[in-house]
Every structure is written in C-alpha cells, then in structure tokens.
Motif scaffolding. Structure first.
Motif, short mmCIF file in Angstrom:
data_model
loop_
_atom_site.label_atom_id
_atom_site.label_comp_id
_atom_site.label_asym_id
_atom_site.label_seq_id
_atom_site.Cartn_x
_atom_site.Cartn_y
_atom_site.Cartn_z
N GLY A 349 0.83 -1.20 0.00
CA GLY A 349 0.00 0.00 0.00
C GLY A 349 0.87 1.25 0.00
N LYS A 350 0.36 2.32 -0.56
CA LYS A 350 1.15 3.55 -0.70
C LYS A 350 0.62 4.66 0.20
CE LYS A 350 3.26 3.19 -5.28
NZ LYS A 350 4.63 3.39 -4.76
N ALA A 351 1.56 5.52 0.61
CA ALA A 351 1.22 6.71 1.39
C ALA A 351 1.82 7.92 0.71
CB ALA A 351 1.73 6.59 2.82
N TYR A 352 1.03 8.97 0.54
CA TYR A 352 1.47 10.24 -0.05
C TYR A 352 1.34 11.29 1.05
CZ TYR A 352 0.84 7.77 -4.48
OH TYR A 352 0.91 6.85 -5.51
N ILE A 353 2.47 11.73 1.58
CA ILE A 353 2.48 12.60 2.76
C ILE A 353 3.11 13.94 2.42
CG2 ILE A 353 3.20 12.83 5.15
CD1 ILE A 353 1.31 10.47 4.61
N VAL A 354 2.39 15.02 2.70
CA VAL A 354 2.91 16.38 2.51
C VAL A 354 3.36 16.93 3.85
CG1 VAL A 354 2.33 18.75 1.83
CG2 VAL A 354 1.43 16.82 0.52
N THR A 355 4.59 17.43 3.92
CA THR A 355 5.11 18.01 5.16
C THR A 355 6.25 18.97 4.85
OG1 THR A 355 6.19 17.53 7.27
CG2 THR A 355 6.71 16.07 5.44
N GLN A 356 6.41 19.93 5.74
CA GLN A 356 7.57 20.83 5.65
C GLN A 356 8.74 20.26 6.44
OE1 GLN A 356 7.44 24.59 7.73
NE2 GLN A 356 8.40 25.69 6.05
N ILE A 380 9.42 14.73 -3.31
CA ILE A 380 9.23 15.77 -4.33
C ILE A 380 9.12 17.13 -3.66
CG2 ILE A 380 7.75 16.55 -6.21
CD1 ILE A 380 6.74 13.66 -6.46
N PRO A 381 10.04 18.06 -3.97
CA PRO A 381 9.91 19.42 -3.42
C PRO A 381 8.75 20.15 -4.09
CG PRO A 381 12.14 18.98 -4.27
CD PRO A 381 11.25 17.92 -4.80
N ILE A 382 7.87 20.73 -3.29
CA ILE A 382 6.78 21.54 -3.81
C ILE A 382 6.73 22.83 -2.99
CG2 ILE A 382 5.47 19.54 -4.60
CD1 ILE A 382 3.67 19.80 -2.18
N THR A 383 5.85 23.73 -3.36
CA THR A 383 5.71 25.01 -2.66
C THR A 383 4.25 25.21 -2.29
OG1 THR A 383 7.58 25.98 -3.85
CG2 THR A 383 6.06 27.50 -2.77
N ILE A 384 4.01 25.54 -1.03
CA ILE A 384 2.66 25.83 -0.55
C ILE A 384 2.70 27.15 0.21
CG2 ILE A 384 0.76 25.11 0.93
CD1 ILE A 384 1.51 22.25 0.44
N GLY A 385 1.99 28.15 -0.29
CA GLY A 385 1.93 29.44 0.38
C GLY A 385 3.29 30.09 0.57
N GLY A 386 4.21 29.86 -0.36
CA GLY A 386 5.54 30.44 -0.26
C GLY A 386 6.51 29.61 0.56
N TYR A 387 6.04 28.53 1.17
CA TYR A 387 6.90 27.66 1.97
C TYR A 387 7.44 26.51 1.12
CZ TYR A 387 4.90 29.89 6.15
OH TYR A 387 4.51 30.80 7.11
N ASP A 388 8.69 26.14 1.38
CA ASP A 388 9.27 24.95 0.76
C ASP A 388 8.76 23.73 1.51
OD1 ASP A 388 10.74 26.40 -1.11
OD2 ASP A 388 12.42 26.65 0.27
N VAL A 389 8.03 22.88 0.81
CA VAL A 389 7.37 21.73 1.40
C VAL A 389 7.76 20.50 0.58
CG1 VAL A 389 5.12 20.79 2.09
CG2 VAL A 389 5.50 23.24 2.13
N TYR A 390 7.53 19.31 1.14
CA TYR A 390 7.96 18.09 0.48
C TYR A 390 6.83 17.06 0.45
CZ TYR A 390 12.35 20.39 1.31
OH TYR A 390 13.35 21.34 1.34
N LEU A 391 6.72 16.40 -0.68
CA LEU A 391 5.76 15.32 -0.84
C LEU A 391 6.51 13.99 -0.80
CD1 LEU A 391 3.04 14.02 -1.58
CD2 LEU A 391 3.53 14.54 -3.98
N TYR A 392 6.25 13.21 0.24
CA TYR A 392 6.86 11.90 0.40
C TYR A 392 5.93 10.85 -0.20
CZ TYR A 392 10.58 13.42 3.57
OH TYR A 392 11.70 14.01 4.11
N ILE A 393 6.50 9.98 -1.03
CA ILE A 393 5.76 8.85 -1.57
C ILE A 393 6.39 7.59 -1.00
CG2 ILE A 393 4.97 7.66 -3.65
CD1 ILE A 393 5.28 10.26 -5.17
N LEU A 394 5.62 6.87 -0.20
CA LEU A 394 6.12 5.71 0.52
C LEU A 394 5.34 4.46 0.13
CD1 LEU A 394 6.17 7.32 4.11
CD2 LEU A 394 8.02 7.34 2.42
N THR A 395 6.00 3.32 0.17
CA THR A 395 5.35 2.03 -0.06
C THR A 395 5.62 1.11 1.12
OG1 THR A 395 5.62 2.21 -2.46
CG2 THR A 395 5.18 0.01 -1.57
N LYS A 396 4.57 0.50 1.62
CA LYS A 396 4.72 -0.40 2.76
C LYS A 396 5.28 -1.74 2.30
CE LYS A 396 2.01 -2.77 6.29
NZ LYS A 396 0.67 -3.08 6.76
#
Length: 403
Positions: A349-356, A380-396
């Motif tokens: 199963g996969k998890a897609y987690i957004v966090t700074q 994956i580096p992304i930007t939310i509201g001017g903040y540098d944020v990261y999208l983690y893609i994980l597989t169990k």
C-alpha cells in the motif's frame, strides 16, 4: 486564405507539481489535428507554456475558458514577450524604458478581441500587475506595474485604472529561462543559451476563469490546502475503481472532496481530530459539493479506529510548521502517524504525505522499524503558500508486527 496566428498561453499551476498539471491540461484541452500545439514547462516554476498556431484564435480561447482545468490557478494570454539584455536589466531607468516600450508595442487590440474583452462600455477598467518572482530588482513591483499601466493608457486612453472590481488585468512577469521552446520564440542564439541564463519577460492579459479557492467548498480554514494542489495530489494517486483512500488529517475536507469529485467510483475517508472543524467546516463543504462518495469521521491520527489493511492508499497533508503547533509537539506526532498508517495499509500500500518537516520525516524514516517497513519511493519538493514543502511517496513493505 485564412491567416493563422501564433499564440502563447501561460498556465499558473502548483509549483513542483507541473508534470501532473501538464498531463491534466493536455487531457482537458482538445485541439484539431491540423493545429500545431507545443507544451513546455521548467521544474519548480509553477508555469506551463502552451504555444499554438491556429486559424481560429477565438474558438481556442473559448475552449480554454470552458475547459475543466482543475489544476490551474490562473491563465495568461501573452501579448508581448522579449529577452531583456543583461545591461538593461542591471539599469533601473533602462529597465522601466524597456517595459514601457514593450507595452506600447503590444498587440493589445487583437488580444482583447480574441478574448472577447474589448469592452462595449465607454469606460472599461483595468489593473496592471507585475510579478518579479525570484528575480530581485531595485525597481519595486508597484513601480514596474505603474510603467505598464501608464503605457497601456497611452495605447487605450478610454481604459481607466481601477484596483478592485476591474474588467481586465494587464499582467507581466519575468524569470530566468533555459527552456528551448521559449528561447527559440525569442530568437536567442544557441551560443547565448549555453553561456547565459537569459531573463525573459512576458506581458499579456489574464484569461478569466472561475476562482478555484472556493471550488467544492464554502468553508476555508487557516491551514486548508489549496484545491489545485489537492487535485494534483489525487491525480498523482490515481486510485482505481473500488479502492478506499484515507486522509487521516482531513481538516476542512479538501483532499477527500477533490478526490471523490474526480474519481466517483472510489471511496474517500476523511478523519479529523477537531470536532468543530469536522462537524461545521468539513461536513458543510461536503454538503455544498453534493458529492456522495466521501465518509467523514472523528478520528485521531495517533490511534486510528480502522481495521487492519482496510485502506488502499493514504494521502494527507500532515501538520507542519508553526502554523499548526510547536515543533516539539509535531515531532511526537510523526512516529505515531507512521505506525498507524502502517496498520491500516496492506502490504505494498502507498502513502502520499505532505510536510515541511524534511529533517524530522527523514529521521523518523531512518528508525530501524521504519526501514524494515517502508520504502521511500520519492521525495518531491513543492511550494505551498511560499513555503518549501515536500511530498513523500512511501510504499509499505510488510505488515506491522513490532510497532
């Protein structure tokens, strides 16, 4: 013989998720086989460029205005484009003169006619805006916008400046670019492309589309995810019919509602620990959207009340930064969150987690029990509201037995 026009359109999309947005735009816009269409995007810019040569510019613009472009913040029809010489860019007075000249020589009438924005009223109004982005300059954005507004009034003296409730926005932006498709349009030599990092300026009109901020919702919280970002996340997940998707910190319900709207044959679960947020905002948004394949529930991400392996995918914007709580509070949450989603997800199963919290997340994933249980597919580096944020893609990897 019908004359063809070369048009350049810029789509502003979530920064870092351009590759998702460009695929969505391609799917949403359909062109005749006789049209010459090219797409271009540079990573982490939040921009997608579409170049088309068409004999039906009006129909083309109308197709954009009526298309379901759910990953797009705003759209710009380019009227004038140029490479600014470095010597000019370094000189404040010459920079203003350059922008003034571009405005005076833009094909504004053609663009206004194409977009059906050539107003019949005697006093049409406009606002001029300039976006400097990451490029610093001594001249302020307001002054550059003033140069555009002054020159535009010279071209169209019947148009009046109005900062709110205006009929049209005249917009400009500049940025460094090495994108071949863009530089070829500006006749930049191959030698200059290799030696320089040219400053490109685009000037044009916004193509009016519905504001995505309140798409499928009427309640927005302080930390509610932008609908365009949420849509790109669910497009990346791409759930299959019959699957169950969980957002364990759903807040006002943006991710489940956007996902359920796009994928009606899936079930989206939204869990939220704050009673008022869930009962008033999330449920209010769900009722407003009219979507019926979302289930909302009270839940604490530290102890999910779901049976083992009942969820196919987890996609969630986790609490991060001082916008949510102190760092000491957040760092206690992440290990518990990881353990809980490992229980509700099946193997693979996969998890897609957004966090700074890049360092925090990496530290948690480096714990021995996490290494045994999770594969980090991508960050994956992304930007939310001017903040540098990261999208983690994980597989169990396997079932949790020692957590």
């Amino acid at each position: 013989m019908t004359t063809s026009l070369s048009l350049h359109v810029v789509f502003h999309v979530p920064q870092g998720l351009e590759y998702i947005a460009i695929a969505d735009i391609r799917e949403s816009l359909e062109f005749k086989s006789t049209e010459s269409v090219s797409y271009s995007s540079e990573p982490n810019t939040g921009r997608i460029h579409l170049m088309i040569r068409t004999t039906t510019p009006y129909e083309f613009i109308q197709s954009i205005k009526t298309a379901s472009l759910l990953s797009v913040y705003s759209i710009m029809l380019v009227v004038s484009e140029a490479k600014i010489p470095e010597s000019v860019f370094q000189n404040t007075e010459q920079t203003c003169e350059f922008i003034n000249h571009m405005t005076l020589n833009g094909q504004w009438k053609t663009a206004l006619e194409t977009t059906l924005l050539l107003m019949d009223s005697q006093n049409p109004t406009f606002r001029a805006s300039f976006h400097k982005g990451q490029l610093k300059h001594k001249v302020k954005s307001q002054e550059l916008a003033g140069c555009i507004g002054y020159a535009f009034c010279e071209v169209h003296p019947d148009w009046k400046v109005k900062l709110t409730d205006y009929d049209q926005e005249v917009i400009a932006l500049w940025f460094h670019s090495k994108e071949k498709l863009i530089l070829d349009r500006l006749n930049v030599s191959h030698e200059a492309k290799d030696k320089e990092n040219p400053v490109v300026i685009l000037m044009g009109l916004t193509i009016p589309i519905k504001d995505p901020k309140y798409r499928n919702r009427i309640h927005v919280g302080r930390t509610s995810l932008n609908t365009c970002i949420a849509y790109c996340l669910v497009k990346l997940v791409n759930p299959q019919p019959g699957q169950v998707i969980l957002d364990m910190c759903c807040g006002t319900g943006t991710i489940p509602i956007e996902g359920a709207s796009k994928y009606p044959d899936t079930l989206w679960l939204g869990s939220e620990v704050r009673p008022d947020t869930l009962s008033l905002k999330a449920k209010g948004n769900l009722q407003y959207s009219g979507i019926n394949n979302v289930e909302l529930m009270m839940g604490d991400g530290r102890r999910l009340c779901l049976r083992k392996g009942c969820v196919d995918t987890v996609v969630c914007d986790w609490p991060w930064g001082l916008r949510e709580a102190s760092y000491s509070a957040i760092q206690k949450l992440y290990p518990k969150f990881i353990k809980e989603i490992s229980k509700v997800l099946p193997t693979h199963g996969k998890a897609y987690i957004v966090t700074q919290g890049l360092k925090l997340m990496n530290r948690v994933l480096a714990y021995p029990w996490c290494i045994d249980m999770w594969i980090t597919n991508n960050i994956i580096p992304i930007t939310i509201g001017g903040y540098d944020v990261y999208l983690y893609i994980l597989t169990k990897k396997r079932d949790a037995t020692t957590c």
